[in-house]
Design a protein around this motif. Structure first.
Motif, PDB file in Angstrom:
ATOM      1  N   GLY B  71     -10.527 -83.194 -38.927  1.00  0.00           N
ATOM      2  CA  GLY B  71     -11.684 -84.051 -39.185  1.00  0.00           C
ATOM      3  C   GLY B  71     -11.299 -85.522 -39.218  1.00  0.00           C
ATOM      4  O   GLY B  71     -11.963 -86.373 -38.634  1.00  0.00           O
ATOM      5  N   ILE B  73      -8.552 -86.964 -37.924  1.00  0.00           N
ATOM      6  CA  ILE B  73      -8.131 -87.428 -36.590  1.00  0.00           C
ATOM      7  C   ILE B  73      -9.368 -87.695 -35.729  1.00  0.00           C
ATOM      8  O   ILE B  73      -9.507 -88.757 -35.119  1.00  0.00           O
ATOM      9  N   GLY B  74     -10.285 -86.720 -35.696  1.00  0.00           N
ATOM     10  CA  GLY B  74     -11.476 -86.869 -34.854  1.00  0.00           C
ATOM     11  C   GLY B  74     -12.308 -88.072 -35.247  1.00  0.00           C
ATOM     12  O   GLY B  74     -12.745 -88.847 -34.399  1.00  0.00           O
ATOM     13  N   PHE B  75     -12.477 -88.247 -36.562  1.00  0.00           N
ATOM     14  CA  PHE B  75     -13.322 -89.336 -37.048  1.00  0.00           C
ATOM     15  C   PHE B  75     -12.745 -90.696 -36.651  1.00  0.00           C
ATOM     16  O   PHE B  75     -13.448 -91.547 -36.102  1.00  0.00           O
ATOM     17  N   ALA B  78     -12.841 -91.436 -32.932  1.00  0.00           N
ATOM     18  CA  ALA B  78     -14.186 -91.791 -32.477  1.00  0.00           C
ATOM     19  C   ALA B  78     -14.572 -93.199 -32.907  1.00  0.00           C
ATOM     20  O   ALA B  78     -15.285 -93.908 -32.207  1.00  0.00           O
ATOM     21  N   LYS B  79     -14.095 -93.621 -34.083  1.00  0.00           N
ATOM     22  CA  LYS B  79     -14.473 -94.943 -34.586  1.00  0.00           C
ATOM     23  C   LYS B  79     -13.684 -96.044 -33.898  1.00  0.00           C
ATOM     24  O   LYS B  79     -14.172 -97.151 -33.708  1.00  0.00           O
ATOM     25  N   VAL B  81     -12.226 -96.004 -30.816  1.00  0.00           N
ATOM     26  CA  VAL B  81     -12.228 -96.087 -29.359  1.00  0.00           C
ATOM     27  C   VAL B  81     -13.122 -97.223 -28.867  1.00  0.00           C
ATOM     28  O   VAL B  81     -14.179 -97.491 -29.423  1.00  0.00           O
ATOM     29  N   GLN B  82     -12.636 -97.929 -27.839  1.00  0.00           N
ATOM     30  CA  GLN B  82     -13.421 -99.001 -27.219  1.00  0.00           C
ATOM     31  C   GLN B  82     -14.631 -98.386 -26.518  1.00  0.00           C
ATOM     32  O   GLN B  82     -14.536 -97.303 -25.973  1.00  0.00           O
ATOM     33  N   MET B  83     -15.719 -99.140 -26.503  1.00  0.00           N
ATOM     34  CA  MET B  83     -16.910 -98.642 -25.822  1.00  0.00           C
ATOM     35  C   MET B  83     -16.628 -98.307 -24.351  1.00  0.00           C
ATOM     36  O   MET B  83     -17.202 -97.392 -23.797  1.00  0.00           O
ATOM     37  N   MET B  86     -15.170 -94.739 -23.782  1.00  0.00           N
ATOM     38  CA  MET B  86     -15.931 -93.570 -24.254  1.00  0.00           C
ATOM     39  C   MET B  86     -15.766 -92.331 -23.366  1.00  0.00           C
ATOM     40  O   MET B  86     -15.527 -91.249 -23.871  1.00  0.00           O
ATOM     41  N   MET B  89     -12.659 -90.504 -23.979  1.00  0.00           N
ATOM     42  CA  MET B  89     -12.634 -89.897 -25.308  1.00  0.00           C
ATOM     43  C   MET B  89     -13.377 -88.565 -25.297  1.00  0.00           C
ATOM     44  O   MET B  89     -12.887 -87.571 -25.818  1.00  0.00           O
TER      45      MET B  89
END
Lengths: 104, 466
Positions: B71, B73-75, B78-79, B81-83, B86, B89
């Motif tokens: 959880g 790592i995933g969170f 996701a927060k 990562v550059q737009m 995406m 990702m």
């Protein structure tokens, strides 16, 4: 042939479920604006993380001294959880940006 | 008693998936839909933790530990990562889902071969299917990630006659699956591992020949695969929510893949065969004596400032340069002078359909300013200036009049119908599809060379002085 027919008879409800879910999957997103393709893909990807349920069941059923199963199951939980949490969070981030449009 | 609650919770979870997907496909409700689907997943996971199991040791510490690690790592992934990153990702997340299915299937097989668990023929078949699809989704997604990230180029991973190699690999994979299935428990773990390796290799090889520009379509397809492997795993554990969720994603992924192909006017088969931008395309290069006209920053600034209407065509180059905020600044300056500024968004601008909209929304560009392909093409003949920033293939006239071009037939923005065109581009190099663009030599067109961000910066400061 005999065995296939027998399989169909004994799993009829399951087969109904499969067929209707496939139809539902097709129908539910048949009309999507291009704008939403990326977030939708990302959201669907998060749902495919449902495979984590299997990893949880696997661990719960394992004997406490069966370290191989426990380790593999935990690896499965970690991988699935990254898919689930990351998937929903990244989708939310994308969609958050569409919201802001009214302000400016 | 508790069992009934768990079953109801699963039903609620599955309904949330369906309804969430439904809402995700409409702009106004999309965010709610995603939260609803996430809620459904939360319910399903909690229900599974509580699911009554006779004689189960539970081992909650392992489960909670794994959930926390995954959880977190995933969170953060996701927060952070550059737009612009995406799509990659999403591809990684999807690959890990596939990997999870592989781990489950392999664990079941370990128990099967060491005699601690019995399996009927049908069950063995399902486990092997889970393994196969999950493995293809895993390595395929990882390669798609590497291609989008620019870590791997198409030519590095493509063999000559690659699609024939793929057919052979696919046949070998299916044959080995059949062999393992027929062999039963006597065969032992070695063959199962061989099957896993072969499936992993096939997943890689399957994606290898597909052009980098088509990766979004592939990710969508692989997402569908992950869904199917989850559904197959649902059959192993006799779990309805895995089955429903997996099949739903499987079906939705296929439709989405087809929609994406339609946006590019190509068939799925055509995409999968790959070779976009190879062979014949290279022959259609520039004729030696063609010279593209250039424009100075000063001229460009004046032309833009005194136009009635300006249309901006953003492409991936803009996204890479992280220049979307500067575009917005340019837009504001021009709008304040009474220029009507619009954006023309090609369906496959950026690296994924809808990607460009996300980037521009990030820079606070108002939604009504974004025109889709049809609206934009309608407006272009009455537009004074079209500014193309880091886009290439989506404005290539070859798609209309060059039957030998690999992008022939793809709908493009007919920017040459506007009164003037400025292309902001780093150099004359061909676009992602690897084909030259006759637009650059068009009489109405002028080039503004340089990094998108630097050029925009200069343009903005120049306009401020006017």
């Amino acid at each position: 042939m005999e065995s296939i027919l027998q399989f169909i008879d004994s799993n009829l409800i399951m087969i109904y479920l499969l067929v209707f879910t496939i139809i539902l999957g097709f129908e539910v997103i048949s009309k999507v604006p291009t704008v939403l393709h990326t977030p939708l893909m990302s959201g669907a990807n998060a749902i495919s993380g449902v495979v984590i349920i299997g990893a949880i069941i696997l661990i719960r059923n394992a004997a406490p001294d069966d370290l191989l199963t426990l380790s593999l199951g935990t690896l499965g939980v970690i991988l699935g959880m990254i898919n689930v949490v990351g998937g929903y969070a990244v989708t939310d981030r994308m969609l958050e940006m569409f919201k802001k449009k009214k302000k400016s | 008693m508790l069992g009934s609650f768990v079953n109801l919770a699963y039903l609620l979870g599955a309904t949330s998936f369906v309804w969430g997907l439904r809402q995700l496909s409409t702009p106004d409700t999309a965010r709610k839909g995603n939260l609803l689907a996430a809620f459904g997943m939360g319910i399903a996971i909690i229900a599974t933790l509580l699911l009554p199991m006779t004689g189960a040791a539970n081992n909650y510490a392992w489960i909670i530990g794994g959930m926390l690690v995954g959880g977190i790592i995933g969170f953060f992934a996701a927060k952070k990562v550059q737009m612009t990153a995406m799509p990659q990702m999403v591809s990684i997340f999807n690959g890990l889902g596939g990997a999870c299915a592989v781990v489950l299937a392999m664990t079941e097989l370990v128990h099967y071969y060491d005699g601690t668990a019995q399996m009927s023929g049908g069950q063995l078949f399902i486990v092997l299917t889970t393994l196969l699809i999950g493995a293809i989704a895993f390595t395929g997604s990882m390669l798609a990630f590497a291609k989008l990230q620019g870590l791997v180029w198409d030519s590095q991973v493509t063999l000559p006659k690659h699609h024939i190699v793929n057919y052979i690999l696919l046949a070998a994979t299916i044959a080995l699956t059949a062999y393992v299935y027929m062999g039963g428990v006597a065969l032992g773990m070695t063959m199962a591992i061989a099957l896993m390796v072969l499936s992993l290799v096939y997943g890689f090889s399957f994606v290898a020949p597909i052009g980098g520009a088509d990766m979004p379509v592939v990710i969508s397809l692989l997402n569908s695969f992950t869904g199917l492997s989850a559904a197959a795993a649902g059959l192993i554990y006799d779990n309805n929510i895995m089955l429903v969720g997996g099949i739903l994603v499987g079906a939705a992924g296929v439709i989405l893949t087809v929609l994406m192909c339609e946006a590019m006017n190509r068939s799925l088969f055509n995409v999968l065969i790959g070779g976009f931008g190879g062979g014949a395309a290279a022959a259609k290069g520039v004729d030696g004596d063609q010279v593209a006209k250039t424009v100075t920053i000063n001229d460009a600034a004046i032309q833009l400032f005194y136009s009635q209407s300006v249309m901006i065509v953003p492409g991936y180059g803009l996204a890479v340069a992280q220049a979307q905020k500067l575009v917005k600044e340019l837009d504001d300056l021009l709008s304040n002078n009474g220029v009507d500024v619009k954006y023309a968004i090609h369906p496959v601008a950026g690296r994924m359909p809808g990607h460009m909209n996300v980037l521009l929304a990030e820079a606070d560009v108002p939604y009504p300013k974004l025109l889709d392909l049809e609206d934009a093409n309608e407006k272009i003949p009455n537009t004074d200036m079209v500014v193309i920033i880091g886009a290439n293939d989506v404005v290539n006239p070859a798609a209309l009049d060059e039957p030998s071009s690999p992008i022939y037939g793809m709908p493009v923005l007919n920017v040459w119908e506007a009164k003037h065109v400025i292309v902001m581009k780093r150099s004359m190099s061909p676009g992602y599809a690897g084909i030259q663009n006759q637009l650059f030599f068009h009489e109405k067109n002028k080039m503004l060379f340089g990094d998108a961000k630097a050029s925009l910066q200069k343009l903005v400061s120049e306009i401020k002085t006017l």
